[in-house]
Design an enzyme around this catalytic site. Structure first.
Site, PDB file in Angstrom:
ATOM      1  N   LYS A 260       9.978  -7.141  14.983  1.00 31.22           N
ATOM      2  CA  LYS A 260       8.580  -7.128  15.528  1.00 31.22           C
ATOM      3  C   LYS A 260       8.057  -8.550  15.217  1.00 31.22           C
ATOM      4  O   LYS A 260       7.653  -8.765  14.017  1.00 31.22           O
ATOM      5  CB  LYS A 260       7.547  -6.080  15.310  1.00 31.22           C
ATOM      6  CG  LYS A 260       6.346  -6.005  15.841  1.00 31.22           C
ATOM      7  CD  LYS A 260       5.760  -4.765  15.564  1.00 31.22           C
ATOM      8  CE  LYS A 260       3.961  -4.850  16.077  1.00 31.22           C
ATOM      9  NZ  LYS A 260       3.135  -5.792  15.461  1.00 31.22           N
TER      10      LYS A 260
ATOM     11  N   SER B 295       2.895   3.387  10.877  1.00 27.86           N
ATOM     12  CA  SER B 295       2.657   2.226  10.009  1.00 27.86           C
ATOM     13  C   SER B 295       3.095   2.303   8.595  1.00 27.86           C
ATOM     14  O   SER B 295       3.003   3.734   8.148  1.00 27.86           O
ATOM     15  CB  SER B 295       1.308   1.674  10.066  1.00 27.86           C
ATOM     16  OG  SER B 295       1.061   0.678   9.123  1.00 27.86           O
TER      17      SER B 295
ATOM     18  N   HIS C  65       1.035 -10.122  16.593  1.00 31.71           N
ATOM     19  CA  HIS C  65       0.199  -9.254  15.734  1.00 31.71           C
ATOM     20  C   HIS C  65      -1.274  -8.879  16.222  1.00 31.71           C
ATOM     21  O   HIS C  65      -2.005  -8.654  15.295  1.00 31.71           O
ATOM     22  CB  HIS C  65       0.075  -9.823  14.212  1.00 31.71           C
ATOM     23  CG  HIS C  65       0.224  -8.634  13.106  1.00 31.71           C
ATOM     24  ND1 HIS C  65       1.401  -8.540  12.575  1.00 31.71           N
ATOM     25  CD2 HIS C  65      -0.520  -8.058  12.616  1.00 31.71           C
ATOM     26  CE1 HIS C  65       1.159  -7.442  11.636  1.00 31.71           C
ATOM     27  NE2 HIS C  65      -0.101  -7.251  11.687  1.00 31.71           N
TER      28      HIS C  65
ATOM     29  N   TYR D  26       7.031  -3.063   6.308  1.00 32.59           N
ATOM     30  CA  TYR D  26       6.937  -4.011   5.593  1.00 32.59           C
ATOM     31  C   TYR D  26       7.878  -4.027   4.556  1.00 32.59           C
ATOM     32  O   TYR D  26       7.827  -3.400   3.885  1.00 32.59           O
ATOM     33  CB  TYR D  26       5.618  -4.380   5.266  1.00 32.59           C
ATOM     34  CG  TYR D  26       4.510  -4.440   6.348  1.00 32.59           C
ATOM     35  CD1 TYR D  26       4.425  -5.839   6.901  1.00 32.59           C
ATOM     36  CD2 TYR D  26       3.704  -3.649   6.614  1.00 32.59           C
ATOM     37  CE1 TYR D  26       3.296  -6.162   7.793  1.00 32.59           C
ATOM     38  CE2 TYR D  26       2.626  -3.732   7.720  1.00 32.59           C
ATOM     39  CZ  TYR D  26       2.327  -5.221   8.344  1.00 32.59           C
ATOM     40  OH  TYR D  26       1.480  -5.292   9.256  1.00 32.59           O
TER      41      TYR D  26
END
Length: 361
Positions: free
Chosen positions: A234, A116, A258, A139
């Site tokens: 995703k 992540s 999510h 992100y």
């Protein structure tokens, strides 16, 4: 602080649900609310499981299984099985050593781990111990220059793919987490974002700096120009978005809501998978993330169009319970259950899994 490891895993721990029960007593209440909770009334969280439970399998008999295998190839790399670790934040909340320990467990089972953006350890340190090159979940940050530098770090660390999370330009309101007053424990931070220009605080959503800098399709094209790594998008639920992503040059799709953590009352990931798979055909690989708890769930996802699946919360249950050993055991349970399900439905390889394995009511 996370509890020390168990000396041994109890013999009664034989399923992923057992690991959830074992982990609950080893995780502080507010952190458990963060891990287990989802947006609003948690309808989608429950639907992710219920969607699998509504699907029934149709066994076949007297099939040739002598050359059975769970192997697959994605983006030119061979993987021993289709159970991948989904990106989840701050593993250090659940076990000392955090993501490095998770990677040890993943490596023991030849599993691909997706790290992540909000990992509590540097991507270089996590990737260094990987038996299977990890993927990195990104992100896209408001600071695009910082994002570009992070992509370079990910490449240099030896990651095999870049997973772009598209369905969370902001956090969902997770009421269970709010009621528990969850805060990231002192000493943990998203270390891979150190040095980034901070996002100004806001007291509203519309008109905020965060939404003004939220990623768009043009940012996806920009990322495509930055890296030769496979780009996997995703958070896709609508076939139209899957087709748009394909047109923008992505290499793979992850069907995901999510874990129900952003917008509530959206459909279960497994229930939208067939429509996305029908739109994309065999042009791009599709993965499914959301609700996997059994090997039969893995089989159902693959039969309905996925090439592989991702598992999130159960990995953290295994980590909290028994560190690397727990992570490896969770993966072993799923792979064993998948092999049994394949054998009993008469499918020797993943390529043989198609909708005919699903009982049509």
């Amino acid at each position: 602080m996370p509890l020390p490891p168990l000396e041994s895993i109890p013999a009664s721990i034989v399923s992923l649900d057992d690991y959830e029960v074992l982990a609950r007593d080893r995780v502080e209440d507010s952190i458990w609310a963060y891990l287990s909770g989802a947006a609003a009334d948690e309808v989608t969280l429950r639907e992710n499981r219920a969607g699998f439970e509504r699907i029934q399998l149709l066994p076949r008999i007297f099939r040739v299984l002598s050359q059975a295998s769970t192997g697959l190839t994605l983006f030119g790399r061979h993987y021993a099985h289709p159970v991948f670790i989904a990106p989840t934040a701050f593993h250090g909340m659940f076990y000392p050593g955090g993501e490095v320990v998770t990677m040890l467990g993943a490596s023991a089972m030849d599993a691909c781990m997706t790290v992540s953006t909000q990992a509590g350890m540097a991507i270089e340190d996590i990737a260094r111990g990987a038996a299977v090159p990890p993927w990195f979940q990104l992100y896209i940050q408001p600071d695009r220059a910082f994002t570009a530098e992070l992509v370079k770090r990910v490449e240099a660390a030896g990651c095999a793919a870049l997973v772009i999370t598209a369905d969370a330009p902001l956090h969902g309101l997770r009421n269970r987490e709010q009621r528990a007053a969850f805060r990231v424990p002192p000493g943990l931070e998203p270390v891979n974002l150190r040095g980034m220009e901070p996002v100004p605080p806001a007291d509203r959503i519309f008109g905020s700096h965060l939404l003004a800098k939220a990623p768009t399709w043009e940012d996806l094209a920009w990322l495509r120009s930055l890296t030769k790594l496979p780009l996997v998008l995703k958070g896709v639920l609508d076939p139209a978005d899957a087709l748009q992503a394909e047109a923008r040059g992505v290499d793979g799709i992850i069907v995901s809501n999510h874990g129900g953590r952003t917008l509530d009352t959206v459909p279960a990931a497994i229930e939208v998978l067939p429509s996305v798979a029908a739109a994309i055909g065999d042009r791009l690989p599709i993965l499914l993330d959301g609700g996997i708890r059994r090997g039969t769930d893995v089989l159902k996802a693959l039969a309905l169009g996925a090439s592989a699946v991702m598992v999130g919360r159960p990995i953290l249950h295994g980590l909290a319970a028994a560190g690397a050993t727990g992570v490896a055991h969770v993966l072993k349970i799923l792979r064993t259950e998948l092999e049994i399900a394949m054998a009993l439905t008469g499918r020797a390889t993943l390529d043989e899994l198609d909708p005919s394995v699903i009982f049509a009511k």
